[in-house]
Design a protein around this motif. Structure first.
Motif, PDB file in Angstrom:
ATOM      1  N   MET A   1       7.477  27.862 -28.115  1.00 54.34           N
ATOM      2  CA  MET A   1       6.341  28.150 -27.265  1.00 54.34           C
ATOM      3  C   MET A   1       5.075  27.753 -28.001  1.00 54.34           C
ATOM      4  SD  MET A   1       5.324  29.111 -24.399  1.00 54.34           S
ATOM      5  CE  MET A   1       6.923  29.660 -23.831  1.00 54.34           C
ATOM      6  N   THR A   2       4.202  27.001 -27.343  1.00 59.10           N
ATOM      7  CA  THR A   2       2.987  26.498 -27.975  1.00 59.10           C
ATOM      8  C   THR A   2       1.810  26.703 -27.025  1.00 59.10           C
ATOM      9  OG1 THR A   2       4.220  24.821 -29.192  1.00 59.10           O
ATOM     10  CG2 THR A   2       1.863  24.500 -28.991  1.00 59.10           C
ATOM     11  N   HIS A 273       8.825  30.870 -31.952  1.00 57.63           N
ATOM     12  CA  HIS A 273      10.148  30.741 -31.355  1.00 57.63           C
ATOM     13  C   HIS A 273      10.425  31.940 -30.467  1.00 57.63           C
ATOM     14  CE1 HIS A 273      11.608  27.161 -33.389  1.00 57.63           C
ATOM     15  NE2 HIS A 273      11.124  27.627 -34.515  1.00 57.63           N
ATOM     16  N   ARG A 274      10.943  31.650 -29.309  1.00 56.75           N
ATOM     17  CA  ARG A 274      11.322  32.712 -28.387  1.00 56.75           C
ATOM     18  C   ARG A 274      12.825  32.929 -28.454  1.00 56.75           C
ATOM     19  NH1 ARG A 274       8.788  32.128 -22.646  1.00 56.75           N
ATOM     20  NH2 ARG A 274       9.045  34.389 -22.781  1.00 56.75           N
ATOM     21  N   PRO A 275      13.300  34.133 -28.171  1.00 57.67           N
ATOM     22  CA  PRO A 275      14.756  34.375 -28.205  1.00 57.67           C
ATOM     23  C   PRO A 275      15.466  33.547 -27.147  1.00 57.67           C
ATOM     24  CG  PRO A 275      13.586  36.252 -27.255  1.00 57.67           C
ATOM     25  CD  PRO A 275      12.547  35.347 -27.834  1.00 57.67           C
ATOM     26  N   ALA A 276      16.669  33.136 -27.457  1.00 54.81           N
ATOM     27  CA  ALA A 276      17.445  32.311 -26.535  1.00 54.81           C
ATOM     28  C   ALA A 276      17.781  33.096 -25.274  1.00 54.81           C
ATOM     29  CB  ALA A 276      18.732  31.832 -27.213  1.00 54.81           C
ATOM     30  N   ALA A 394      12.314  26.749 -15.933  1.00 57.36           N
ATOM     31  CA  ALA A 394      13.233  27.571 -15.148  1.00 57.36           C
ATOM     32  C   ALA A 394      13.588  28.866 -15.878  1.00 57.36           C
ATOM     33  CB  ALA A 394      14.507  26.780 -14.832  1.00 57.36           C
ATOM     34  N   ALA A 395      13.670  28.806 -17.206  1.00 62.83           N
ATOM     35  CA  ALA A 395      13.943  30.025 -17.966  1.00 62.83           C
ATOM     36  C   ALA A 395      12.835  31.053 -17.774  1.00 62.83           C
ATOM     37  CB  ALA A 395      14.121  29.690 -19.442  1.00 62.83           C
ATOM     38  N   GLU A 396      11.587  30.590 -17.641  1.00 64.16           N
ATOM     39  CA  GLU A 396      10.485  31.515 -17.412  1.00 64.16           C
ATOM     40  C   GLU A 396      10.569  32.160 -16.029  1.00 64.16           C
ATOM     41  OE1 GLU A 396       8.173  32.375 -19.590  1.00 64.16           O
ATOM     42  OE2 GLU A 396       9.157  31.114 -21.086  1.00 64.16           O
ATOM     43  N   GLN A 397      11.116  31.445 -15.059  1.00 62.81           N
ATOM     44  CA  GLN A 397      11.211  31.961 -13.696  1.00 62.81           C
ATOM     45  C   GLN A 397      12.523  32.681 -13.431  1.00 62.81           C
ATOM     46  OE1 GLN A 397       8.724  31.781 -11.505  1.00 62.81           O
ATOM     47  NE2 GLN A 397       7.398  30.561 -12.838  1.00 62.81           N
ATOM     48  N   GLY A 398      13.428  32.724 -14.411  1.00 61.17           N
ATOM     49  CA  GLY A 398      14.718  33.367 -14.197  1.00 61.17           C
ATOM     50  C   GLY A 398      15.654  32.565 -13.319  1.00 61.17           C
TER      51      GLY A 398
END
Length: 530
Positions: A1-2, A273-276, A394-398
């Motif tokens: 994440m940046t 770094h964000r968790p997987a 897509a990971a941010e939107q679930g």
């Protein structure tokens, strides 16, 4: 994440940052030179020795950041060499195969023969190119075997522009500013457990920015322990809450300060770094259906499919423009993907199905020959960037991303779905039909479409059904039950090549093998009773 924000610095703060960046950049250049001379045989002891040499004039943390960046840059150069070796060998193999064919020979897919050169002049040009590629391959193989890499801090393109200042709009002064800005080093890795997640470049919860000056510039510090506190206040407009949560828990956050000479602005970039994200099982992800997407050169064609593989609603199109600069193309892709994910959330589905495309091997001129327009489209089509952007967004939107095999989705989708989905008020394009094929493949259904249901009096001889039912549904299409009694044919109905599997193939033209017809035994005549 940046995330990135602008720093509104005073003239004194800008002078201190420029001096610190130039000093650390010179140390990074010296360390890169040492690392390149060590070659592939460098180990942890050599890394520690380089770090000790830099710690005397900077600090242990600055030396750690510099040596880690140097190792990453050297490893990237080696990976680039390996990729270029693979590409050169593939190009040489393709050209040799073309030159071996007669001039004007056509491709023969059955025997695996490629097409020959169209004219004698083209054959001569390909032969010259073959010699040039072989020379490049020999030089690169020598560099690879001896462990040599060619790296320029600041970029080779900018370095070459120094010799063509007369052709460029900017003069020598503008080039010097860009060169010095590109070679500055003001990057610090985060440290979990340290105050605000970084001991070298620190941003407090109130937005105060400070950095630990190198030992050679300790006389410029205005705070204890050799630190320099800037007058500017940091405020991140994007993901500010997530960044505050990390620094409040003293979790690692890496920072980078850089200068843009074209705009005359300083910027601060924060990254972590964000968790997987845990992978959702495919049946759970597709329980509400999918939004299937067909990627094209200028738009994304999307269509929602229900859990049974039936298209629902109207097809959607999300356009973008890939002309212009890299930033413009990247913004266009992000905007199109944002609209796609918002559409998926509105429809209530939890998965987006896309093709697993890769045009890396197709960007060579030997792939499409003189078809320059097709080569240009394939070269600028950002499949890898689009996939990476879609997965992260897509990971941010679930939303789960399902990648499917792209083989024949456009052809079979147009064959089976383009005309049936067209209405007097809706024109179904080939791309819309391909999206339906992609979605059915993601759901595990065959692409081919079943015909209309048969009449009541001709159920056994009118064709397949349209209903997309599960295995447990009654009266679904399947193998006929085996009946007792003698058969009139020599082959048993349960011994065929595809008996019991009425939809075994997911491709076009599959004729499901029907069970053999039989007739029950006739009653015996009175004479036979005696």
């Amino acid at each position: 994440m940046t995330v990135r924000t602008r720093l509104r610095l005073s003239s004194s703060d800008a002078a201190v940052l420029a001096e610190a960046g130039a000093l650390l950049g010179s140390l990074a250049s010296r360390d890169l030179s040492v690392r390149c001379r060590q070659g592939p045989g460098s180990d942890a002891a050599d890394w520690a020795a380089r770090k000790r040499d830099l710690s005397g004039v900077s600090s242990a943390r600055w030396a750690g950041s510099i040596t880690k960046a140097t190792n990453d840059q050297w490893a990237l150069a080696r990976r680039a060499q390996a990729a270029e070796l693979t590409w050169l060998r593939g190009e040489i193999t393709r050209i040799e195969a073309r030159l071996a064919r007669p001039v004007g020979a056509k491709a023969d897919r059955r025997h695996g023969a490629v097409r020959g050169c169209a004219t004698r002049s083209e054959w001569h040009a390909k032969a010259r190119r073959l010699h040039a590629l072989r020379a490049r391959l020999a030089a690169l193989e020598g560099d690879w075997s001896e462990g040599r890499v060619h790296v320029v801090r600041g970029g080779k393109r900018l370095a070459r522009r120094r010799h063509h200042l007369g052709e460029a709009a900017a003069g020598r002064k503008a080039w010097t500013e860009r060169w010095q800005a590109a070679r500055m080093f003001l990057s610090a890795d985060g440290e979990t457990g340290k105050r605000y997640g970084n001991e070298t470049i620190r941003v407090s919860d109130t937005g105060q920015l400070s950095l630990r000056l190198p030992a050679a510039l300790a006389h410029l510090s205005n705070a204890p322990h050799g630190r320099y506190v800037l007058d500017a206040t940091v405020a991140f407009a994007h993901r500010h809450t997530e960044w505050r949560d990390r620094i409040a828990a003293d979790r690692a956050v890496a920072y980078r300060i850089h200068f843009d000479p074209r705009r005359g602005r300083w910027y601060l970039t924060a990254s972590w770094h964000r968790p997987a994200v845990p992978a959702l099982p495919l049946p759970a992800a597709t329980a509400r259906g999918v939004v299937a997407v067909d990627m094209n050169d200028d738009h994304l064609a999307a269509w929602r499919l229900d859990p049974h593989g039936n298209p629902v609603g109207e097809p959607q199109r999300f356009s973008y423009d890939l002309s212009g600069s890299v930033r413009h193309r990247d913004a266009q892709i992000r905007h199109a993907l944002t609209r796609l994910l918002h559409h998926a959330r509105r429809t209530g589905v939890c998965a987006v199905a896309i093709e697993d495309l890769d045009f890396t091997d197709s960007r060579t001129r030997e792939r499409f020959g003189r078809n320059t327009s097709l080569r240009r489209i394939v070269s600028r089509f950002p499949t890898a960037r689009l996939r990476a952007r879609l997965v992260s967004m897509a990971a941010e939107q679930g939303v789960t991303v399902v990648a499917v095999d792209p083989a024949y989705t456009s052809r079979w989708g147009a064959q089976h779905w383009q005309r049936p989905l067209a209405t007097p008020t809706r024109t179904t394009t080939r791309h819309d039909a391909a999206a339906v094929a992609i979605g059915r493949r993601a759901l595990g259904y065959p692409i081919r479409r079943r015909t209309a249901p048969p009449p009541h009096d001709r159920r056994d001889r009118a064709g397949h059904r349209t209903v997309q039912a599960g295995p447990e549904a009654r009266e679904r299409e399947g193998p006929r039950p085996r009946s007792s009694g003698p058969r009139t044919r020599s082959v048993s109905p349960d011994r065929g090549a595809k008996a019991g599997d009425q939809r075994a193939q997911h491709h076009s033209g599959h004729a499901a093998e029907q069970a053999s017809w039989w007739q029950d035994a006739l009653p015996l005549s009175p004479q036979e009773y005696g």
